[in-house]
Every structure is written in C-alpha cells, then in structure tokens.
Design a protein around this motif. Sequence first.
Motif, PDB file in Angstrom:
ATOM      1  N   ARG A 203       0.847  -1.207   0.000  1.00  0.00           N
ATOM      2  CA  ARG A 203       0.000   0.000   0.000  1.00  0.00           C
ATOM      3  C   ARG A 203       0.876   1.248   0.000  1.00  0.00           C
ATOM      4  N   MET A 204       1.120   1.803  -1.185  1.00  0.00           N
ATOM      5  CA  MET A 204       1.901   3.031  -1.350  1.00  0.00           C
ATOM      6  C   MET A 204       3.310   2.879  -0.788  1.00  0.00           C
ATOM      7  N   GLU A 205       3.860   1.659  -0.847  1.00  0.00           N
ATOM      8  CA  GLU A 205       5.151   1.385  -0.227  1.00  0.00           C
ATOM      9  C   GLU A 205       6.316   1.376  -1.208  1.00  0.00           C
ATOM     10  N   TYR A 206       6.022   1.314  -2.510  1.00  0.00           N
ATOM     11  CA  TYR A 206       7.096   1.351  -3.506  1.00  0.00           C
ATOM     12  C   TYR A 206       7.059   2.666  -4.279  1.00  0.00           C
ATOM     13  N   LEU A 207       5.856   3.120  -4.617  1.00  0.00           N
ATOM     14  CA  LEU A 207       5.641   4.426  -5.231  1.00  0.00           C
ATOM     15  C   LEU A 207       4.541   5.134  -4.456  1.00  0.00           C
ATOM     16  N   GLU A 208       4.714   6.393  -4.193  1.00  0.00           N
ATOM     17  CA  GLU A 208       3.717   7.128  -3.420  1.00  0.00           C
ATOM     18  C   GLU A 208       2.386   7.164  -4.172  1.00  0.00           C
ATOM     19  N   GLY A 209       1.311   6.851  -3.435  1.00  0.00           N
ATOM     20  CA  GLY A 209      -0.028   6.871  -4.009  1.00  0.00           C
ATOM     21  C   GLY A 209      -0.394   5.635  -4.798  1.00  0.00           C
ATOM     22  N   ILE A 210       0.538   4.691  -4.948  1.00  0.00           N
ATOM     23  CA  ILE A 210       0.322   3.515  -5.794  1.00  0.00           C
ATOM     24  C   ILE A 210       0.233   2.260  -4.937  1.00  0.00           C
ATOM     25  N   MET A 211      -0.741   1.422  -5.254  1.00  0.00           N
ATOM     26  CA  MET A 211      -0.957   0.159  -4.553  1.00  0.00           C
ATOM     27  C   MET A 211      -0.630  -0.998  -5.491  1.00  0.00           C
ATOM     28  N   SER A 212      -0.110  -2.080  -4.958  1.00  0.00           N
ATOM     29  CA  SER A 212       0.171  -3.281  -5.746  1.00  0.00           C
ATOM     30  C   SER A 212      -0.363  -4.508  -5.026  1.00  0.00           C
ATOM     31  N   ILE A 213      -0.895  -5.432  -5.788  1.00  0.00           N
ATOM     32  CA  ILE A 213      -1.334  -6.723  -5.273  1.00  0.00           C
ATOM     33  C   ILE A 213      -0.609  -7.793  -6.075  1.00  0.00           C
ATOM     34  N   ALA A 214       0.064  -8.712  -5.397  1.00  0.00           N
ATOM     35  CA  ALA A 214       0.929  -9.681  -6.074  1.00  0.00           C
ATOM     36  C   ALA A 214       0.679 -11.087  -5.565  1.00  0.00           C
ATOM     37  N   ALA A 215       0.866 -12.059  -6.466  1.00  0.00           N
ATOM     38  CA  ALA A 215       0.735 -13.477  -6.097  1.00  0.00           C
ATOM     39  C   ALA A 215       1.809 -14.266  -6.816  1.00  0.00           C
ATOM     40  N   ALA A 216       2.364 -15.248  -6.140  1.00  0.00           N
ATOM     41  CA  ALA A 216       3.331 -16.146  -6.779  1.00  0.00           C
ATOM     42  C   ALA A 216       2.595 -17.108  -7.693  1.00  0.00           C
ATOM     43  N   VAL A 217       3.201 -17.408  -8.833  1.00  0.00           N
ATOM     44  CA  VAL A 217       2.644 -18.401  -9.754  1.00  0.00           C
ATOM     45  C   VAL A 217       3.096 -19.769  -9.263  1.00  0.00           C
ATOM     46  N   PRO A 218       2.184 -20.636  -8.854  1.00  0.00           N
ATOM     47  CA  PRO A 218       2.588 -21.901  -8.222  1.00  0.00           C
ATOM     48  C   PRO A 218       3.145 -22.916  -9.213  1.00  0.00           C
ATOM     49  N   GLY A 219       4.123 -23.670  -8.727  1.00  0.00           N
ATOM     50  CA  GLY A 219       4.570 -24.851  -9.452  1.00  0.00           C
ATOM     51  C   GLY A 219       5.347 -24.619 -10.710  1.00  0.00           C
ATOM     52  N   VAL A 220       5.839 -23.403 -10.963  1.00  0.00           N
ATOM     53  CA  VAL A 220       6.588 -23.128 -12.187  1.00  0.00           C
ATOM     54  C   VAL A 220       8.077 -23.095 -11.844  1.00  0.00           C
ATOM     55  N   ALA A 221       8.820 -24.085 -12.286  1.00  0.00           N
ATOM     56  CA  ALA A 221      10.270 -24.147 -12.065  1.00  0.00           C
ATOM     57  C   ALA A 221      10.626 -23.968 -10.599  1.00  0.00           C
ATOM     58  N   GLY A 222       9.852 -24.603  -9.730  1.00  0.00           N
ATOM     59  CA  GLY A 222      10.120 -24.476  -8.302  1.00  0.00           C
ATOM     60  C   GLY A 222       9.243 -23.401  -7.677  1.00  0.00           C
ATOM     61  N   PRO A 223       9.252 -23.334  -6.353  1.00  0.00           N
ATOM     62  CA  PRO A 223       8.381 -22.391  -5.659  1.00  0.00           C
ATOM     63  C   PRO A 223       8.776 -20.943  -5.908  1.00  0.00           C
ATOM     64  N   ALA A 224       7.791 -20.109  -6.145  1.00  0.00           N
ATOM     65  CA  ALA A 224       7.973 -18.658  -6.232  1.00  0.00           C
ATOM     66  C   ALA A 224       9.001 -18.246  -7.275  1.00  0.00           C
ATOM     67  N   SER A 225       8.928 -18.805  -8.480  1.00  0.00           N
ATOM     68  CA  SER A 225       9.849 -18.405  -9.539  1.00  0.00           C
ATOM     69  C   SER A 225       9.273 -17.294 -10.403  1.00  0.00           C
ATOM     70  N   LEU A 226       7.955 -17.105 -10.372  1.00  0.00           N
ATOM     71  CA  LEU A 226       7.283 -16.031 -11.096  1.00  0.00           C
ATOM     72  C   LEU A 226       6.305 -15.334 -10.161  1.00  0.00           C
ATOM     73  N   ILE A 227       6.225 -14.016 -10.291  1.00  0.00           N
ATOM     74  CA  ILE A 227       5.301 -13.226  -9.491  1.00  0.00           C
ATOM     75  C   ILE A 227       4.422 -12.413 -10.420  1.00  0.00           C
ATOM     76  N   LEU A 228       3.119 -12.514 -10.229  1.00  0.00           N
ATOM     77  CA  LEU A 228       2.141 -11.743 -10.997  1.00  0.00           C
ATOM     78  C   LEU A 228       1.611 -10.628 -10.114  1.00  0.00           C
ATOM     79  N   GLN A 229       1.463  -9.419 -10.670  1.00  0.00           N
ATOM     80  CA  GLN A 229       0.928  -8.333  -9.864  1.00  0.00           C
ATOM     81  C   GLN A 229       0.093  -7.385 -10.708  1.00  0.00           C
TER      82      GLN A 229
END
Length: 264
Positions: A203-229
């Motif tokens: 919540r506004m922690e990387y860019l001021e005023g901007i929010m991001s929601i992210a999830a790891a893509v499961p099971g791709v080349a091991g745990p947490a190798s891709l992140i979708l946001q």
Amino acid sequence: MAAGEGAAAVPAVGKCLSIIRLLDAEPGAGLGLAAIAGRLGLTKSHCLMILRTLVAEGWLSHDAARQRYALAPSLLLDLAATIRRHDRGALVQDVLARLAEGIGLPCLLCRVNRDGSFTCVDRVQGGPAGAAGLVINVPIGHRYPADAPAQMRARLAALPPARAEALLEAMPVHAFTPATMTDKAAIRQEVEEARRRGYAIGRMEYLEGIMSIAAAVPGVAGPASLILQCTGPQAAMAAREAALGEAVLEAARRLARAAEMPGG
C-alpha cells in the motif's frame, strides 16, 4: 468475451463452461448432479440437460453406479489441436490480457532472479490507459529490487516458512516511500497474511499513491519463480482489494496451468 466484440454472451454456453471448469478443479471421482447444480446456482433439471449433452459429446463421463460426473479423456483429444497451435507465450499473454481487461488495471509478470530481485518479463495495460487512468511504463527487462514490498511478500509467502524466514532475516529492507514497512516483525505478519489468503499487498510502499497486489505463480520451475501483480492508484484499488486479490490469484493459477501445457 474478447474486447470489442458486440455480440451478447450465450448463457447456456457459459453454464457449460462453468461445469467443465468446476469438474476440472475437483479431484477424485467427480461430482453428483446436486453438488454441481448447487455450486453453480443452477436448477437440477437445467443442469441435468447440460450434463447429458456433455456426456453425449464425449466431454464428460458418467458413473451410473455412483451417480458422479467427471471430465472424459475425449475432451483432451478435442483440445489437442488447439493446444498445439498455441505456444506457452501466447497462453501467458492471453491470461495477462484477460486479467488486465477484467480489472481495468496494468498487470506485470516478473521472474524471480537468483539474487531475489524481480525482472519484468511481460506486462499488459488495463485498456488503452487503464480504467483508473494509469499507464505503467515498465519495460520488459526492468529489474525490481529484492525488497520491493508486494513482490517480496508474495515470494516469501510461497516458500516454506523456514526458508522464507532465513531470507527475510538476511535481507536489507529499504524505505522507498514514507509508507514503506521496514520493521521485520511487521513484515513477517504481512507475509503470514499473504500466505493465508494467497496474495500480498503493498500500500503506497514502492511508489507514493500507488498500490500493488501480487501473487506467486505456483509450481513453475520451483516455488515462487514467477510473481504476478496488478498496480494502480491506492484510492481506486482500496475498496476493491479483496476482489482484485482473488482475480490476481486465479490468474496466477491459470498461468501455472499454461506452463504445464505441452509445446514450446
């Protein structure tokens, strides 16, 4: 429906696809009529008609003794040509485009690097300029630091707890904005929340005023190798936080299935 298509959706087709998706997500011996109709909000009579049609077409099997319906191998044969015509890149782009269009926000897919940083490998705008009027000009190849809040929490939440704790303990955490959470005890709580619900929030922690929601893509080349946001103005996203999180999480699951498809 693809963007720009003016034709109305056909309810019966939508219900048919909902049944297929429901059974695809159901492990084991399938589901009975009452369970399928109940979960999808259909009348038993209408649901039965659709089920019988799918059985007749060879897309479902029916266990008469147990009164259960399940996906049939013939469905894979009918889809095989389509799968061969689409490489994984096209499937990934389709998932991203549908997510961005559905939520009206820019979406990014990042690869987790060996040093824990995140490299953007794909991105799609949510419409011409996004429904929230935001354009993300992140080039392919752009690298985010390992402690970028939303991505970092999504990554740690997807790892085994002991591994996540070791990484967090050793990780320098920087304040990108006045709102950036730098206390590691508080970050641990955020990671636990992300692990529970399946997605992380910045919540506004990387860019001021901007929010991001992210999830790891499961099971791709091991745990947490891709992140979708998805990313957008905090004011526009806050009220939709849970719905956006579920949309990102479902798209992450679809990306995982796309990665399992045969082909290049």
